[in-house]
Design an enzyme around this catalytic site. Sequence first.
Site, PDB file in Angstrom:
ATOM      1  N   CYS A   2      11.969  42.770   4.558  1.00  0.00           N
ATOM      2  CA  CYS A   2      11.956  44.018   5.311  1.00  0.00           C
ATOM      3  C   CYS A   2      10.521  44.377   5.681  1.00  0.00           C
ATOM      4  O   CYS A   2       9.594  44.214   4.894  1.00  0.00           O
ATOM      5  CB  CYS A   2      12.561  45.189   4.558  1.00  0.00           C
ATOM      6  SG  CYS A   2      14.244  44.937   4.045  1.00  0.00           S
ATOM      7  N   ARG A  27       9.488  39.260   8.352  1.00  0.00           N
ATOM      8  CA  ARG A  27       9.907  39.745   7.039  1.00  0.00           C
ATOM      9  C   ARG A  27      11.422  39.962   6.947  1.00  0.00           C
ATOM     10  O   ARG A  27      11.952  40.239   5.879  1.00  0.00           O
ATOM     11  CB  ARG A  27       9.191  41.066   6.715  1.00  0.00           C
ATOM     12  CG  ARG A  27       7.690  40.952   6.693  1.00  0.00           C
ATOM     13  CD  ARG A  27       7.051  42.257   6.331  1.00  0.00           C
ATOM     14  NE  ARG A  27       7.292  42.611   4.963  1.00  0.00           N
ATOM     15  CZ  ARG A  27       6.556  42.223   3.934  1.00  0.00           C
ATOM     16  NH1 ARG A  27       5.512  41.450   4.132  1.00  0.00           N
ATOM     17  NH2 ARG A  27       6.848  42.605   2.719  1.00  0.00           N
ATOM     18  N   TRP A  79      15.940  42.758   6.076  1.00  0.00           N
ATOM     19  CA  TRP A  79      16.573  41.559   5.522  1.00  0.00           C
ATOM     20  C   TRP A  79      17.524  42.091   4.465  1.00  0.00           C
ATOM     21  O   TRP A  79      17.104  42.654   3.448  1.00  0.00           O
ATOM     22  CB  TRP A  79      15.527  40.636   4.897  1.00  0.00           C
ATOM     23  CG  TRP A  79      16.086  39.313   4.480  1.00  0.00           C
ATOM     24  CD1 TRP A  79      16.267  38.215   5.270  1.00  0.00           C
ATOM     25  CD2 TRP A  79      16.530  38.937   3.170  1.00  0.00           C
ATOM     26  NE1 TRP A  79      16.807  37.188   4.533  1.00  0.00           N
ATOM     27  CE2 TRP A  79      16.974  37.594   3.243  1.00  0.00           C
ATOM     28  CE3 TRP A  79      16.600  39.598   1.944  1.00  0.00           C
ATOM     29  CZ2 TRP A  79      17.479  36.908   2.141  1.00  0.00           C
ATOM     30  CZ3 TRP A  79      17.105  38.913   0.846  1.00  0.00           C
ATOM     31  CH2 TRP A  79      17.535  37.581   0.951  1.00  0.00           C
ATOM     32  N   ASN A 105      11.259  49.367   1.752  1.00  0.00           N
ATOM     33  CA  ASN A 105      11.269  47.947   1.434  1.00  0.00           C
ATOM     34  C   ASN A 105      11.277  47.835  -0.078  1.00  0.00           C
ATOM     35  O   ASN A 105      10.444  48.443  -0.741  1.00  0.00           O
ATOM     36  CB  ASN A 105      10.010  47.281   2.012  1.00  0.00           C
ATOM     37  CG  ASN A 105       9.934  45.817   1.649  1.00  0.00           C
ATOM     38  OD1 ASN A 105      10.951  45.167   1.449  1.00  0.00           O
ATOM     39  ND2 ASN A 105       8.722  45.306   1.565  1.00  0.00           N
ATOM     40  N   GLY A 106      12.230  47.096  -0.628  1.00  0.00           N
ATOM     41  CA  GLY A 106      12.290  46.942  -2.087  1.00  0.00           C
ATOM     42  C   GLY A 106      13.715  47.056  -2.567  1.00  0.00           C
ATOM     43  O   GLY A 106      14.665  46.981  -1.776  1.00  0.00           O
ATOM     44  N   GLU A 502       9.400  18.257   0.589  1.00  0.00           N
ATOM     45  CA  GLU A 502       9.003  19.207   1.632  1.00  0.00           C
ATOM     46  C   GLU A 502       9.634  18.839   2.973  1.00  0.00           C
ATOM     47  O   GLU A 502      10.062  19.710   3.733  1.00  0.00           O
ATOM     48  CB  GLU A 502       7.467  19.260   1.712  1.00  0.00           C
ATOM     49  CG  GLU A 502       6.892  20.214   2.739  1.00  0.00           C
ATOM     50  CD  GLU A 502       7.365  21.661   2.617  1.00  0.00           C
ATOM     51  OE1 GLU A 502       8.033  22.020   1.640  1.00  0.00           O
ATOM     52  OE2 GLU A 502       7.079  22.435   3.546  1.00  0.00           O
ATOM     53  N   LYS A 506      12.050  21.399   5.083  1.00  0.00           N
ATOM     54  CA  LYS A 506      11.741  21.821   6.463  1.00  0.00           C
ATOM     55  C   LYS A 506      12.942  21.559   7.361  1.00  0.00           C
ATOM     56  O   LYS A 506      13.316  22.396   8.164  1.00  0.00           O
ATOM     57  CB  LYS A 506      10.527  21.067   7.026  1.00  0.00           C
ATOM     58  CG  LYS A 506       9.168  21.508   6.559  1.00  0.00           C
ATOM     59  CD  LYS A 506       8.707  22.844   7.081  1.00  0.00           C
ATOM     60  CE  LYS A 506       9.064  23.965   6.179  1.00  0.00           C
ATOM     61  NZ  LYS A 506       8.292  24.213   4.993  1.00  0.00           N
ATOM     62  N   GLU A 509      15.995  23.999   6.546  1.00  0.00           N
ATOM     63  CA  GLU A 509      15.847  25.438   6.786  1.00  0.00           C
ATOM     64  C   GLU A 509      15.756  25.799   8.266  1.00  0.00           C
ATOM     65  O   GLU A 509      16.149  26.895   8.646  1.00  0.00           O
ATOM     66  CB  GLU A 509      14.674  26.030   6.005  1.00  0.00           C
ATOM     67  CG  GLU A 509      13.310  25.642   6.505  1.00  0.00           C
ATOM     68  CD  GLU A 509      12.195  26.285   5.698  1.00  0.00           C
ATOM     69  OE1 GLU A 509      12.334  27.446   5.282  1.00  0.00           O
ATOM     70  OE2 GLU A 509      11.170  25.616   5.489  1.00  0.00           O
ATOM     71  N   HIS A 525      21.202   4.601  -7.962  1.00  0.00           N
ATOM     72  CA  HIS A 525      21.931   5.232  -9.062  1.00  0.00           C
ATOM     73  C   HIS A 525      22.918   6.278  -8.549  1.00  0.00           C
ATOM     74  O   HIS A 525      23.367   7.125  -9.313  1.00  0.00           O
ATOM     75  CB  HIS A 525      20.946   5.852 -10.064  1.00  0.00           C
ATOM     76  CG  HIS A 525      20.033   4.830 -10.669  1.00  0.00           C
ATOM     77  ND1 HIS A 525      20.470   3.849 -11.533  1.00  0.00           N
ATOM     78  CD2 HIS A 525      18.705   4.587 -10.477  1.00  0.00           C
ATOM     79  CE1 HIS A 525      19.456   3.067 -11.879  1.00  0.00           C
ATOM     80  NE2 HIS A 525      18.377   3.494 -11.237  1.00  0.00           N
ATOM     81  N   LYS A 624      10.388  35.738   5.491  1.00  0.00           N
ATOM     82  CA  LYS A 624       9.187  35.035   5.047  1.00  0.00           C
ATOM     83  C   LYS A 624       8.736  35.441   3.653  1.00  0.00           C
ATOM     84  O   LYS A 624       8.269  34.607   2.886  1.00  0.00           O
ATOM     85  CB  LYS A 624       8.061  35.253   6.051  1.00  0.00           C
ATOM     86  CG  LYS A 624       6.863  34.389   5.728  1.00  0.00           C
ATOM     87  CD  LYS A 624       6.255  33.777   6.940  1.00  0.00           C
ATOM     88  CE  LYS A 624       5.188  32.772   6.583  1.00  0.00           C
ATOM     89  NZ  LYS A 624       5.716  31.425   6.332  1.00  0.00           N
TER      90      LYS A 624
HETATM   91  C1  F6R Z   1       9.838  27.343   3.297  1.00  0.00           C
HETATM   92  C2  F6R Z   1       9.238  28.573   2.832  1.00  0.00           C
HETATM   93  C3  F6R Z   1       9.696  29.135   1.539  1.00  0.00           C
HETATM   94  C4  F6R Z   1       8.494  29.702   0.766  1.00  0.00           C
HETATM   95  C5  F6R Z   1       8.973  30.399  -0.513  1.00  0.00           C
HETATM   96  C6  F6R Z   1       7.818  30.903  -1.347  1.00  0.00           C
HETATM   97  O1  F6R Z   1       9.295  26.945   4.511  1.00  0.00           O
HETATM   98  O2  F6R Z   1       8.409  29.133   3.476  1.00  0.00           O
HETATM   99  O3  F6R Z   1      10.369  28.178   0.775  1.00  0.00           O
HETATM  100  O4  F6R Z   1       7.619  28.663   0.471  1.00  0.00           O
HETATM  101  O5  F6R Z   1       9.800  31.470  -0.187  1.00  0.00           O
HETATM  102  O6  F6R Z   1       7.057  31.818  -0.645  1.00  0.00           O
HETATM  103  P1  F6R Z   1       5.574  32.148  -1.055  1.00  0.00           P
HETATM  104  O7  F6R Z   1       4.767  30.922  -0.887  1.00  0.00           O
HETATM  105  O8  F6R Z   1       5.167  33.254  -0.144  1.00  0.00           O
HETATM  106  O9  F6R Z   1       5.616  32.575  -2.492  1.00  0.00           O
END
Ligand code: F6R
Length: 629
Positions: A2, A27, A79, A105-106, A502, A506, A509, A525, A624
């Site tokens: 949010c 956010r 969010w 937010n929270g 990773e 990517k 998501e 396995h 994010k």
């Molecule tokens: C994936 C992504 C998330 C963040 C995760 C942790 O692309 O961005 O998996 O890496 O939510 O976020 P931070 O690094 O802000 O603690």
Amino acid sequence: MCGIVGYTGLDQAKDILVDGLKRLEYRGYDSAGVALEATDGAGDPRIDVVRRVGKVAGLESELVGVDSAATCGIGHTRWATHGRPSVANAHPHVSCDGRIALVHNGIIENFAELREALVRRGHTFMSDTDTEVFAHLIEEAYDGRPADAATGEPARPGCHDLMGAVREACTHVVGAYGLAVVCADEPGVIAVARKDSPIIIGRGERGSYVASDVIAVIDATRDVVVLEDGQFARLTREGITYTDAEGNAIEPAVTHIDWDIDMAEKGGYPDFMLKEICEQPRVVRDTLVGRMTGGELDIDELGLTMEELNLIDRVYVIACGTSYHAGLIAKNLIEMWARIPCEVEAASEFRYRNPIITPSTLVVAVSQSGETADTLAAIRDARIKGAKVFGITNVVGSPVARESDGVIYTKANKEIAVASTKSFIGQVVSLTLLALLLAQVKGKLTTGQVRLLFSELGNTAEQIQWILDTQEEAIHEAALACKDAHSALFVGRGMGAAIANEGALKLKEISYLHAEAYAAGEMKHGPIALIDRDFPVIAIATKSPVYDKTVSNLKECEARGAKIIVVATEGDEDIHKIADHVIYIPPVRDAFSAITATVPLQLLAREVALMRGCDVDQPRNLAKSVTVE
Ligand code: F6R
């Protein structure tokens, strides 16, 4: 999670709020809304609320038809946590009489009991959210509270002061909040409160601003106050006053922001994700600036003396998501160079275990946003247990930075695309520096060796640039081979296995294509049973001590009809014998291969997502900053 924004000043608030919300949209983007001051036919002040389900663009279109001269208002992009995305659950929420509106937010942990008591005292709720209790609590503190027959509490008079009412309401709430509140009876005033949720306040030439992130106010000012837990702010057109929980005046520190708004614009790129991927050579360079002075590795923000560092006998890297994957790379480096046992753990698991922590344990908390709830909780837990905590974050003054004993900033600058790319590279480079430092302090690497490795680390900036400049076509072809798959497997060994994680994250998501990462040697396995022609296997098989082993595993996949895409080292022609598609990276020391080999996987995920018609900057269901558990 949010985003909140508020403005009171000389200009019309509507456009400032929408602009701020667009910048905060990373956010959360389930719904959005604004509350604007207005007057009724008799000239009496009131608050108008406009809310829409979906992205800020929808709200913006709706507001085109709203003729508002308001110079004070608040806005929110959501969010969803409590209550599905709907107009009723969108913020701002209002009190029963509609004279108080707020954005939050929270998470309010005791909202169920607060709501029950408020309903008993006659309040009507319009949403399923936890936030709405705040609107009614503030209303009671402002106007007065009726007697509560169930608890025997007598009626109480109101304080008729918005800031005082917000302060009083906060005493009833358990949980996290960043809160901005307006009241029709106090035109031009925004009352702000904070606990465990980011709030920044700025004063520009034409007014006062509040937001969840500096990005929403950077056009107006570069000097901001990062509000601390338990602090309150009262914004007016003329200025801002700060108080503590008792209402005493305080003077919080001002933080200067040294990046500018160009960094938060697309700058000619079609999307933020591509822009941020292309910034990665700069991120490597900036993260290394000033780290080698007089031939010595220099990380003076560590918060630990060399003697304390020398005593470290166990390292935990705690993080979530992509940051966790940076931790997997760090484990390889710390154990290889410094010979210190290193465990990598998802912060959400670490916080509920009873990990073995002693005063000689170093906990490294990695977080782009610096506000991930699980990572913060794990930091607090580790400190209580006596560990030294070192933070690696991208956000100056963030909770991770403030709650750690020392911090490295990753210099990625603002990352807007929800999927992390450049911040991952900044994290890996920073963790590499930490590993080198630990190795040097422990006497496992000489100063000369550290200098050589540092210089090779710097070369990865040009190596990334080479990939960006030369591999576009190869990545496009590989993406065509993946776009219609139902699932994909990312494999590698050693560093390659860490990178595979990773790559898979990517892809899933942003393209919504299921992907899994597996250590290549583990394929036989179980996962090899999945393989068919519609199931691409994406391998990291760069030249390394485990190259031949990885190739053998790929042959097993090839023999079963897999479609094989390989990230390989430039000059490796033999790989074409088993690969359908090859993406090259320049020759690089295995220790640094994550910094370069991740880049084609980021680009591949983006290409596949675009081919599948996905929004690469704002994938569905995500936000994010994950500030809830
Ligand atoms: C994936 C992504 C998330 C963040 C995760 C942790 O692309 O961005 O998996 O890496 O939510 O976020 P931070 O690094 O802000 O603690």
